[in-house]
Design an enzyme around this catalytic site. Structure first.
Site, PDB file in Angstrom:
ATOM      1  N   ASP A   1     -11.496   2.672   3.734  1.00  0.00           N
ATOM      2  CA  ASP A   1     -11.834   1.259   3.548  1.00  0.00           C
ATOM      3  C   ASP A   1     -13.345   1.056   3.495  1.00  0.00           C
ATOM      4  O   ASP A   1     -13.821  -0.011   3.146  1.00  0.00           O
ATOM      5  CB  ASP A   1     -11.279   0.427   4.727  1.00  0.00           C
ATOM      6  CG  ASP A   1     -10.073  -0.400   4.331  1.00  0.00           C
ATOM      7  OD1 ASP A   1      -9.886  -0.626   3.122  1.00  0.00           O
ATOM      8  OD2 ASP A   1      -9.312  -0.798   5.236  1.00  0.00           O
TER       9      ASP A   1
ATOM     10  N   GLN B   1      -4.812  -1.934   9.177  1.00  0.00           N
ATOM     11  CA  GLN B   1      -4.588  -3.247   8.566  1.00  0.00           C
ATOM     12  C   GLN B   1      -5.185  -4.345   9.458  1.00  0.00           C
ATOM     13  O   GLN B   1      -4.820  -4.461  10.622  1.00  0.00           O
ATOM     14  CB  GLN B   1      -3.077  -3.467   8.362  1.00  0.00           C
ATOM     15  CG  GLN B   1      -2.749  -4.736   7.617  1.00  0.00           C
ATOM     16  CD  GLN B   1      -3.293  -4.754   6.182  1.00  0.00           C
ATOM     17  OE1 GLN B   1      -3.150  -3.774   5.451  1.00  0.00           O
ATOM     18  NE2 GLN B   1      -3.947  -5.829   5.794  1.00  0.00           N
TER      19      GLN B   1
ATOM     20  N   LYS C   1       0.838  -1.206   0.000  1.00  0.00           N
ATOM     21  CA  LYS C   1       0.000   0.000   0.000  1.00  0.00           C
ATOM     22  C   LYS C   1       0.867   1.248   0.000  1.00  0.00           C
ATOM     23  O   LYS C   1       0.573   2.229  -0.680  1.00  0.00           O
ATOM     24  CB  LYS C   1      -0.960  -0.024   1.198  1.00  0.00           C
ATOM     25  CG  LYS C   1      -2.123  -0.977   0.954  1.00  0.00           C
ATOM     26  CD  LYS C   1      -2.895  -1.329   2.206  1.00  0.00           C
ATOM     27  CE  LYS C   1      -3.866  -2.474   1.904  1.00  0.00           C
ATOM     28  NZ  LYS C   1      -4.443  -3.088   3.072  1.00  0.00           N
TER      29      LYS C   1
END
Ligand code: NDP
Length: 306
Positions: A143, A120, A76
């Site tokens: 997200d 994460q 990422k």
């Protein structure tokens, strides 16, 4: 192969050409779609950085030392840098407390240079993922996991789109595969993939069925569908006998089998039968990060009234 099942999409966007498996299925090349999308984000981010005087920023929080998480986090970071998005990394140790994580999120929520926050997953077992997600500023929740952003999926005014399902929709869009009026089957009902996938397909006017581990006769539900999105995490769950010849098959699964990464679909046999299919790797996976970058750019635009 019969010619009537061959998909010949017209007006493909620049950079995309129709390529087929030896068995005649259109290959839905997610890696290529992701490359094009990342370039679009890079150019827009560069332009808007000049306008605003700072670049978009994405904060990535990792807790603990899970090796797979470390790989994802590094990917990422690299993707951000290549897309003119500044990345901010925060790494807490395995024994960090819930309060440590919440305090960090609060401070990043209040950092103006950060437009998007990604935690994460999975987190260490002693930390509640839901409480952590709830603490993220919904305007920075790139997200799309925060309850307010999830609820927005039920309407039509969502800021962010959930990355993996939105990546699937983007592949279909770029390959000019019309969803409206089609019978779509989603295999899997997780909060991250299956359920939001079903909502996006419904919003695109498909008639949607959701299957799961208790579904009776998955095979006939599958054979009856025009578009099948498989997100079960079960290698080889569906094979050639489970599809009709017009099916468009999207394999979200990522499974490690020995040293190989495979999807949920038996690619070799299915690609000889259906009309279109995503490979694994190189299908949906690359689109997930690309959509994350796009969500970060969306947040940046919101934060700067652009
Ligand atoms: P989950 O384990 O959270 O959910 C799996 C879903 O599949 C559940 O709803 C489960 O049903 C259903 N399922 C399991 N076995 C069967 C079966 N035999 N028949 C029908 N349904 C079944 O997984 P995720 O949704 O998080 O991920 C799914 C897959 O997608 C994984 O391989 C994951 O690695 C991959 N993935 C890929 C991403 C990408 O970027 N390409 C991103 C995220 C995930 P039930 O609810 O009844 O248990």
């Amino acid at each position: 192969m019969s010619t009537d099942r061959k998909l010949n999409p017209v007006n493909l966007p620049a950079g995309i050409e129709a390529e087929y498996t030896p068995g005649g299925a259109l290959i839905l090349d997610g890696k290529l779609c992701a490359k094009l999308l990342r370039e679009e984000v890079r150019l827009e981010a560069q332009h808007l950085t000049d306008v605003v005087g700072r670049s978009p920023g994405l904060a990535v929080i990792q807790v603990g030392e899970d090796p797979a998480s470390s790989i994802y986090v590094n990917n990422k970071k690299r993707a951000c840098e290549a897309a003119n998005i500044r990345s901010f990394s925060y790494h807490l140790s395995e024994d960090a407390t819930l309060k440590d994580v919440l305090d960090l999120i609060e401070s990043i929520n209040n950092t103006p240079e950060v437009d998007g926050i990604l935690v994460q997953l999975p987190l260490p077992k002693h930390i509640s993922e839901q409480l952590v997600i709830n603490a993220i500023d919904p305007g920075k929740d790139v997200d799309c996991f925060h309850p307010l952003n999830v609820a927005a999926l039920f309407g039509r005014n969502q800021k962010f789109l959930p990355c993996t399902p939105a990546g699937v929709m983007e592949i279909l869009r770029r390959y000019r595969i019309d969803v409206a009026g089609k019978k779509a089957l989603v295999i899997g009902r997780s909060n991250i993939v299956g359920k939001p996938m079903a909502l996006l397909l419904l919003a695109a006017n498909a008639t949607v069925t959701v299957a799961h581990s208790k579904t009776v006769d998955l095979s006939s539900a599958c054979r009856n569908a025009d578009i099948v999105v498989v997100a079960a995490g079960q290698p080889g769950l569906v094979g050639a006998d489970d599809f009709n010849e017009r099916a468009v098959v999207i394999d979200v699964g990522i499974n490690r089998v020995g040293r190989k990464v495979v999807g949920d679909v038996d690619f070799k046999s299915v690609a000889d039968k259906v009309a279109a299919i995503t490979p694994v790797p190189g299908g949906v996976g690359p689109m997930t990060i690309a959509m994350l970058l796009r969500n970060t750019l969306t947040a940046f635009k919101e934060h700067n009234d652009l």
